[in-house]
Enzyme design. Sequence first.
Site, mmCIF file in Angstrom:
data_model
loop_
_atom_site.group_PDB
_atom_site.id
_atom_site.type_symbol
_atom_site.label_atom_id
_atom_site.label_comp_id
_atom_site.label_asym_id
_atom_site.label_seq_id
_atom_site.Cartn_x
_atom_site.Cartn_y
_atom_site.Cartn_z
ATOM 1 N N THR A 181 -30.258 -39.458 -34.929
ATOM 2 C CA THR A 181 -28.864 -39.780 -35.358
ATOM 3 C C THR A 181 -28.601 -40.951 -36.194
ATOM 4 O OG1 THR A 181 -26.872 -40.620 -34.058
ATOM 5 C CG2 THR A 181 -29.064 -40.615 -32.788
ATOM 6 N N ASP A 182 -27.567 -40.995 -36.666
ATOM 7 C CA ASP A 182 -27.229 -42.266 -37.630
ATOM 8 C C ASP A 182 -26.947 -43.506 -36.596
ATOM 9 O OD1 ASP A 182 -24.719 -41.320 -36.537
ATOM 10 O OD2 ASP A 182 -23.559 -41.291 -38.413
ATOM 11 N N GLU A 183 -26.759 -43.456 -35.325
ATOM 12 C CA GLU A 183 -26.320 -44.178 -34.302
ATOM 13 C C GLU A 183 -27.591 -45.362 -34.133
ATOM 14 O OE1 GLU A 183 -23.738 -43.345 -31.110
ATOM 15 O OE2 GLU A 183 -23.368 -41.262 -31.999
ATOM 16 N N TYR B 68 -27.438 -44.799 -25.151
ATOM 17 C CA TYR B 68 -27.844 -43.375 -26.147
ATOM 18 C C TYR B 68 -28.628 -43.750 -27.113
ATOM 19 C CZ TYR B 68 -27.161 -39.734 -29.205
ATOM 20 O OH TYR B 68 -27.400 -38.828 -30.228
ATOM 21 N N LYS C 161 -32.623 -42.814 -28.501
ATOM 22 C CA LYS C 161 -33.067 -42.060 -29.643
ATOM 23 C C LYS C 161 -33.704 -42.640 -30.357
ATOM 24 C CE LYS C 161 -31.653 -38.431 -30.651
ATOM 25 N NZ LYS C 161 -32.407 -37.167 -30.279
HETATM 26 P P1 NAD Z 1 -26.082 -31.196 -26.525
HETATM 27 O O1 NAD Z 1 -25.790 -32.187 -25.538
HETATM 28 O O2 NAD Z 1 -24.883 -30.316 -27.014
HETATM 29 O O3 NAD Z 1 -27.320 -30.517 -26.090
HETATM 30 C C1 NAD Z 1 -28.312 -30.813 -25.663
HETATM 31 C C2 NAD Z 1 -29.217 -29.766 -25.188
HETATM 32 O O4 NAD Z 1 -30.656 -30.248 -24.697
HETATM 33 C C3 NAD Z 1 -28.782 -28.863 -24.119
HETATM 34 O O5 NAD Z 1 -29.010 -27.707 -24.143
HETATM 35 C C4 NAD Z 1 -29.545 -29.447 -22.696
HETATM 36 O O6 NAD Z 1 -29.653 -28.635 -21.716
HETATM 37 C C5 NAD Z 1 -30.928 -29.751 -23.520
HETATM 38 N N1 NAD Z 1 -31.540 -30.880 -22.674
HETATM 39 C C6 NAD Z 1 -31.516 -31.839 -22.290
HETATM 40 N N2 NAD Z 1 -32.232 -32.702 -21.443
HETATM 41 C C7 NAD Z 1 -33.122 -32.023 -21.486
HETATM 42 C C8 NAD Z 1 -34.560 -31.801 -21.188
HETATM 43 N N3 NAD Z 1 -35.028 -32.818 -20.502
HETATM 44 N N4 NAD Z 1 -35.506 -30.736 -21.156
HETATM 45 C C9 NAD Z 1 -35.141 -29.765 -22.001
HETATM 46 N N5 NAD Z 1 -33.796 -29.533 -22.513
HETATM 47 C C10 NAD Z 1 -32.811 -30.585 -22.377
HETATM 48 O O7 NAD Z 1 -26.456 -31.923 -27.885
HETATM 49 P P2 NAD Z 1 -26.231 -31.775 -29.572
HETATM 50 O O8 NAD Z 1 -24.977 -32.418 -29.981
HETATM 51 O O9 NAD Z 1 -26.489 -30.480 -29.744
HETATM 52 O O10 NAD Z 1 -27.283 -32.658 -30.101
HETATM 53 C C11 NAD Z 1 -28.558 -32.180 -30.309
HETATM 54 C C12 NAD Z 1 -29.596 -33.235 -30.867
HETATM 55 O O11 NAD Z 1 -28.685 -33.838 -32.112
HETATM 56 C C13 NAD Z 1 -29.731 -34.447 -30.016
HETATM 57 O O12 NAD Z 1 -31.007 -34.886 -30.119
HETATM 58 C C14 NAD Z 1 -28.686 -35.567 -30.523
HETATM 59 O O13 NAD Z 1 -29.258 -36.816 -30.255
HETATM 60 C C15 NAD Z 1 -28.643 -35.281 -32.045
HETATM 61 N N6 NAD Z 1 -27.682 -35.363 -32.816
HETATM 62 C C16 NAD Z 1 -26.325 -35.116 -32.453
HETATM 63 C C17 NAD Z 1 -25.225 -35.304 -33.115
HETATM 64 C C18 NAD Z 1 -23.934 -34.740 -32.815
HETATM 65 O O14 NAD Z 1 -23.113 -35.223 -33.561
HETATM 66 N N7 NAD Z 1 -23.788 -33.744 -31.824
HETATM 67 C C19 NAD Z 1 -25.420 -35.879 -34.220
HETATM 68 C C20 NAD Z 1 -26.746 -36.482 -34.634
HETATM 69 C C21 NAD Z 1 -27.752 -36.185 -33.946
HETATM 70 P P1 TYD Z 2 -18.010 -39.148 -29.748
HETATM 71 O O1 TYD Z 2 -17.595 -37.886 -29.948
HETATM 72 O O2 TYD Z 2 -18.309 -39.693 -28.497
HETATM 73 O O3 TYD Z 2 -19.402 -39.477 -30.653
HETATM 74 P P2 TYD Z 2 -20.167 -40.799 -30.961
HETATM 75 O O4 TYD Z 2 -19.589 -41.754 -29.955
HETATM 76 O O5 TYD Z 2 -21.374 -40.383 -30.453
HETATM 77 O O6 TYD Z 2 -19.821 -41.094 -32.165
HETATM 78 O O7 TYD Z 2 -17.144 -40.059 -30.443
HETATM 79 C C1 TYD Z 2 -16.604 -40.073 -31.639
HETATM 80 C C2 TYD Z 2 -15.560 -41.154 -32.043
HETATM 81 O O8 TYD Z 2 -14.402 -40.939 -31.215
HETATM 82 C C3 TYD Z 2 -16.109 -42.571 -31.387
HETATM 83 O O9 TYD Z 2 -15.528 -43.531 -32.206
HETATM 84 C C4 TYD Z 2 -15.476 -42.730 -30.080
HETATM 85 C C5 TYD Z 2 -14.121 -42.048 -30.342
HETATM 86 N N1 TYD Z 2 -13.645 -41.193 -29.131
HETATM 87 C C6 TYD Z 2 -12.243 -41.624 -28.642
HETATM 88 O O10 TYD Z 2 -11.415 -42.378 -29.447
HETATM 89 N N2 TYD Z 2 -11.767 -40.704 -27.449
HETATM 90 C C7 TYD Z 2 -12.525 -40.014 -26.716
HETATM 91 O O11 TYD Z 2 -12.331 -39.366 -25.562
HETATM 92 C C8 TYD Z 2 -13.977 -39.729 -27.249
HETATM 93 C C9 TYD Z 2 -14.939 -39.075 -26.341
HETATM 94 C C10 TYD Z 2 -14.348 -40.593 -28.245
#
Ligand code: NAD
Ligand code: TYD
Length: 339
Positions: A127-129, A152, A156
């Site tokens: 992630t970019d975070e 978080y 990561k």
């Molecule tokens: P999500 O929370 O929707 O899904 C996570 C999945 O992982 C779920 O199906 C969960 O059951 C599974 N999981 C959790 N713990 C586990 C374990 N111990 N063993 C096996 N499976 C397990 O997540 P997402 O948003 O699809 O993100 C997927 C990946 O992408 C993550 O690694 C996240 O850090 C990364 N990512 C997400 C975003 C975003 O915007 N959602 C952006 C950048 C990177």
């Molecule tokens: P989020 O979807 O939790 O992603 P991340 O914090 O991992 O980037 O949040 C995206 C942005 O939205 C972040 O700046 C926090 C803000 N946010 C709200 O303003 N209200 C909310 O209820 C949530 C969940 C996030």
Amino acid sequence: MQNILITGGAGFIGSNFVRYILNKYPDYRVVVYDKLTYAGNLDNLRDVEKLSDRYTFVKGDICDEKLVDQVMREHQIDTIVNFAAETHVDRSLMGAGSFIKTDVYGTYVLLEAAKKYGVERYHQVSTDEVYGEIPPGYSSVETDPLHTRSPYSASKAGGDLMCIAYHTSFGVPVTITRGSNSIGPYQYPEKVVPLFITNAIDDIPLPLYGDGLQMRDYQYVLDHCEGIDVVLHKGKAGEIYNLGTGVETRNIDMARLILRLLGKPESLIKHVRDRPGHDRRYSLNCDKIKALGWHSRHTFEQALEKTVRWYVDNEWWWRKIKSGEYWEYYKKQYEGREL
Ligand code: NAD
Ligand code: TYD
């Protein structure tokens, strides 16, 4: 590359990636390995279940060395793509233990398996975070130091560093993508965009943290999947690739656009107490992945419009989730927070 283990494949990006890979590569077999936490959902994969000759689901934890080993052997896995993670910043502020277990220790277990079985590629979805809060006028490059600020992002970053260590020390052919906030079908409605869309549909207030001027690079989930595919096939082992649109949007503008697309009033926006340690801005320089031939196919507006349409058309999917357990979390997270 033929037998791919997709961990976390029942989650948001993982399930979109499974569908994308099965459609694009008719000769690949996919094994989804997922613990099915609150965020994992087999409804996300309903339409791929019919491809039973090329798709297998295994319920399991990536921290479970024995089961990971068994699956690697039985399915002759040659490629691992790791999406499995605890992913929500707000939940990491409530308790970081599961984040450290899955995002750090779980990554180590998968890397050990990658090393033992000599995989062709281990890809880590990051992630970019991990770069932390980025000042105005700057965009992160892959060589920047990591400045994580939430449990978080710290977890990561731990996973990323372990990947690089396994590449350097043992020659495991690792690649990493650091993606920006993704939006689209099947995203659990704790993340801001699906939370705001589904609240707005039901005329429930949109809880905007602080002044709402924080900025995120919101990309369409299929662009994210395509970027991972490009790195998997064209990326160089040992390398990290940023993956986003390179364009940031303020949360308040994202909230306003959702309301406009749904024909709802702006009065639904309610400012609430800010998230502790809230990173105000993320911004990625994506030149490195662009040089591999990838580009983002959706603008923010196109991505948000498609996402809103999907949630409007798929109430069957999210209404089930927004029930008992979800509202318990919601109350804990948002009650008494209004400014
Ligand atoms: P999500 O929370 O929707 O899904 C996570 C999945 O992982 C779920 O199906 C969960 O059951 C599974 N999981 C959790 N713990 C586990 C374990 N111990 N063993 C096996 N499976 C397990 O997540 P997402 O948003 O699809 O993100 C997927 C990946 O992408 C993550 O690694 C996240 O850090 C990364 N990512 C997400 C975003 C975003 O915007 N959602 C952006 C950048 C990177
Ligand atoms: P989020 O979807 O939790 O992603 P991340 O914090 O991992 O980037 O949040 C995206 C942005 O939205 C972040 O700046 C926090 C803000 N946010 C709200 O303003 N209200 C909310 O209820 C949530 C969940 C996030």
